[in-house]
Motif scaffolding. Structure first.
Motif, PDB file in Angstrom:
ATOM      1  N   VAL A   1       0.705  -1.370  -0.043  1.00  0.00           N
ATOM      2  CA  VAL A   1      -0.133  -0.073  -0.109  1.00  0.00           C
ATOM      3  C   VAL A   1       0.927   1.174   0.125  1.00  0.00           C
ATOM      4  O   VAL A   1       0.600   2.299  -0.535  1.00  0.00           O
ATOM      5  N   GLY A   2       2.000   1.218   0.798  1.00  0.00           N
ATOM      6  CA  GLY A   2       3.056   2.454   0.735  1.00  0.00           C
ATOM      7  C   GLY A   2       3.432   2.560  -0.733  1.00  0.00           C
ATOM      8  O   GLY A   2       3.628   3.672  -1.288  1.00  0.00           O
ATOM      9  N   GLN A   3       3.725   1.525  -1.458  1.00  0.00           N
ATOM     10  CA  GLN A   3       4.210   1.780  -3.012  1.00  0.00           C
ATOM     11  C   GLN A   3       3.226   2.287  -3.602  1.00  0.00           C
ATOM     12  O   GLN A   3       3.359   2.946  -4.938  1.00  0.00           O
ATOM     13  N   VAL A   4       1.840   1.761  -3.485  1.00  0.00           N
ATOM     14  CA  VAL A   4       0.641   2.210  -4.459  1.00  0.00           C
ATOM     15  C   VAL A   4       0.613   3.814  -4.269  1.00  0.00           C
ATOM     16  O   VAL A   4       0.555   4.474  -5.177  1.00  0.00           O
ATOM     17  N   ALA A   5       0.828   4.206  -2.981  1.00  0.00           N
ATOM     18  CA  ALA A   5       0.524   5.502  -2.514  1.00  0.00           C
ATOM     19  C   ALA A   5       1.692   6.391  -3.146  1.00  0.00           C
ATOM     20  O   ALA A   5       1.420   7.518  -3.627  1.00  0.00           O
ATOM     21  N   GLU A   6       3.071   5.963  -3.141  1.00  0.00           N
ATOM     22  CA  GLU A   6       3.951   6.779  -3.712  1.00  0.00           C
ATOM     23  C   GLU A   6       3.983   6.765  -5.211  1.00  0.00           C
ATOM     24  O   GLU A   6       4.069   7.855  -5.802  1.00  0.00           O
ATOM     25  N   LEU A   7       3.288   5.744  -6.022  1.00  0.00           N
ATOM     26  CA  LEU A   7       3.125   5.812  -7.421  1.00  0.00           C
ATOM     27  C   LEU A   7       2.102   6.749  -7.582  1.00  0.00           C
ATOM     28  O   LEU A   7       2.364   7.760  -8.438  1.00  0.00           O
ATOM     29  N   ALA A   8       1.090   6.753  -6.951  1.00  0.00           N
ATOM     30  CA  ALA A   8      -0.104   7.728  -7.307  1.00  0.00           C
ATOM     31  C   ALA A   8       0.363   9.078  -6.993  1.00  0.00           C
ATOM     32  O   ALA A   8      -0.019  10.293  -7.580  1.00  0.00           O
ATOM     33  N   HIS A   9       1.200   9.428  -5.824  1.00  0.00           N
ATOM     34  CA  HIS A   9       1.068  11.036  -5.426  1.00  0.00           C
ATOM     35  C   HIS A   9       2.460  11.541  -5.635  1.00  0.00           C
ATOM     36  O   HIS A   9       2.672  12.721  -5.808  1.00  0.00           O
ATOM     37  N   ASP A  10       3.487  10.621  -5.779  1.00  0.00           N
ATOM     38  CA  ASP A  10       4.596  11.119  -6.147  1.00  0.00           C
ATOM     39  C   ASP A  10       5.320  10.874  -7.584  1.00  0.00           C
ATOM     40  O   ASP A  10       6.214  11.768  -8.214  1.00  0.00           O
TER      41      ASP A  10
END
Length: 460
Positions: free
Chosen positions: A179-188
């Motif tokens: 979930v941390g990686q999905v968040a970084e993909l989407a936001h950063d």
């Protein structure tokens, strides 16, 4: 030893337990055969980075033959083991072309690992893939990247919102890291790559049936992880369990009752179940398996009544050890030493003793939690500790240096994910395979794992 024939050791599984057993037998007067359904050893703790497009599979999945090429008393076979005949000391397997194989053993080491557990809802495998193999990681990666591509094409705001909703089920280390990686993909990483869609609008949910994320960790580390994930834009739902799924949604039950979440991408990280070979062993020694399908073994990792048969790793129940890499590594080394000592005439066997080297999980770039030898750290320090330990346990200096280089390129210098390639055919498969699998599974309620596996094999 039988006559002039060298002692035959068969090792089923080339994971952490099996590979470490084989390597520990390097000096033994024996011929060692390792049998696996894949031709590589997989470093599973970094598998989520393949799913996120950070690492290529080759860096964490070296070929078994390459790993063992200097060990002259060992060989590797690509085959699927389907029967363990303890009475006749035979392992029966099948080659890729269907040919039958019979391997006779004097000592047997079963390290078949574990697979996903959907808690009695195997049909969910078609809608929420798990992650245990390289093929699983590629499938998850294709799901994630295809969702962003479809959101770019969507003109209906409701459909776009569904494509931009990601649900990870299970808040253990794998779920938190994913979930941390999905968040970084989407936001950063992705915002500047798209024109018609704002990827920062992605809704990212983490579902956990327990009362905290990372349940096995220290409360302070759990609280820190919870806060960090929320800062990254992750919505955390605790005391919440999935109760139903279809190809476009997941229904959950939480403190506020049931809710249906419209989401085209769901990832399963909630549970594991031991290999079916564990039950096969249990039946032959007239014992039961536990709730996770694991077979109980003696303190020396042997099966009751069969001192020549060892079982290690995620498929065994021993001292209530967790199903993670360290117990499997240590058990594999221990079993290799025991067999070597027996062949040298030393029958004195000390029971297996596990040394807890701690637990770690990464939440994202520059953020991790680590609990080792009584020291608990978070943030940058935790991230450096996590990176050092994981690189150390990779096999081969080429893979270690390649991983460090790829991390530096992807995370430090370019803020990019260089291994996020998909094709039109792969995106089409991701858009349609859950619908097809769901249509096939619904009438008969049969397990959908075969459908998902067939999709992966077709791609493979």
């Amino acid at each position: 030893m039988t006559g002039d024939r060298r002692h035959q050791v068969v090792v089923v599984g080339g994971g952490f337990g099996g590979l470490n057993a084989v390597r520990a037998l390097a000096e033994a007067d024996a011929e060692v055969t390792v049998v696996d359904r894949t031709n590589h050893h997989l470093f599973q703790p970094l598998l989520y980075q393949v799913a996120a497009g950070i690492l290529p599979p080759g860096l964490i999945a070296p070929a078994l033959r390459s790993v063992l090429k200097e060990q002259r008393n060992s060989r590797a076979l690509l085959a699927d083991v389907h029967e363990l005949d303890l009475a006749n000391r035979l392992v029966r397997a099948q080659g890729p072309d269907g040919r039958p194989l019979e391997l006779r053993y004097d000592s047997l080491v079963v390290a078949a690992g574990a697979t996903h557990s959907y808690f009695g809802h195997d049909e969910w495998a078609a809608f929420a893939p798990g992650m245990k193999t390289v093929e699983d990681a590629r499938l998850v990666r294709d799901h994630i990247l295809s969702a962003f591509e479809m959101a770019e094409l969507a003109t209906d705001p409701r459909e776009r919102a569904e494509w931009l909703t990601f649900v990870v089920i299970g808040a253990g280390p794998t779920g938190v890291e994913l979930v941390g990686q999905v968040a970084e993909l989407a936001h950063d990483v992705l915002p500047r790559d798209y024109r018609s869609v704002d990827t920062t609008e992605a809704r990212i949910l983490l579902l956990e049936g327990a009362t905290a994320v990372l349940p096995p960790f220290h409360p302070r580390l759990r609280r820190w992880t919870h806060r960090r994930l929320e800062q990254m834009g992750v919505q955390i739902r605790l005391d919440t369990m999935a109760v139903a799924m279809d190809d476009e949604s997941v229904t959950v039950r939480g403190p506020a009752g049931e809710e249906t979440i419209r989401a085209r991408t769901r990832i399963w990280a909630a549970g594991v179940r031991a290999s079916p070979l564990a039950r096969m062993l249990a039946e032959q020694v007239d014992t039961e398996t536990d709730r996770a399908g694991r077979v109980a073994v003696n303190p020396d990792c042997t099966l009751p009544g069969h001192p020549e048969v060892f079982a290690v790793g995620d498929m065994v129940s021993l001292h209530e050890l967790p199903g993670v890499a360290q117990p499997a590594i240590q058990e594999g080394k221990y079993v290799g030493r025991v067999i070597t000592a027996r062949l040298a005439g030393d029958e004195r066997v000390e029971p297996f003793r596990y040394v807890d080297r701690g637990s770690m999980a990464t939440i994202g770039y520059r953020a991790a939690v680590a609990d080792a030898f009584g020291v608990r750290v978070t943030g940058w320090v935790g991230y450096l500790a996590w990176a050092f330990i994981h690189v150390l346990y990779l096999i081969g200096w080429g893979n270690r240096l390649g991983t460090l280089y790829t991390w530096a390129r992807a995370l430090v210098f370019s803020n990019n994910r260089g291994h996020r390639i998909i094709t039109f055919e792969e995106a089409t498969d991701q858009c349609l395979h859950a619908q097809r699998a769901g249509q096939r599974a619904a009438p008969s309620l049969r397990p959908a794992g075969g459908a998902a596996g067939a999709a992966r094999r077709q791609k493979g």
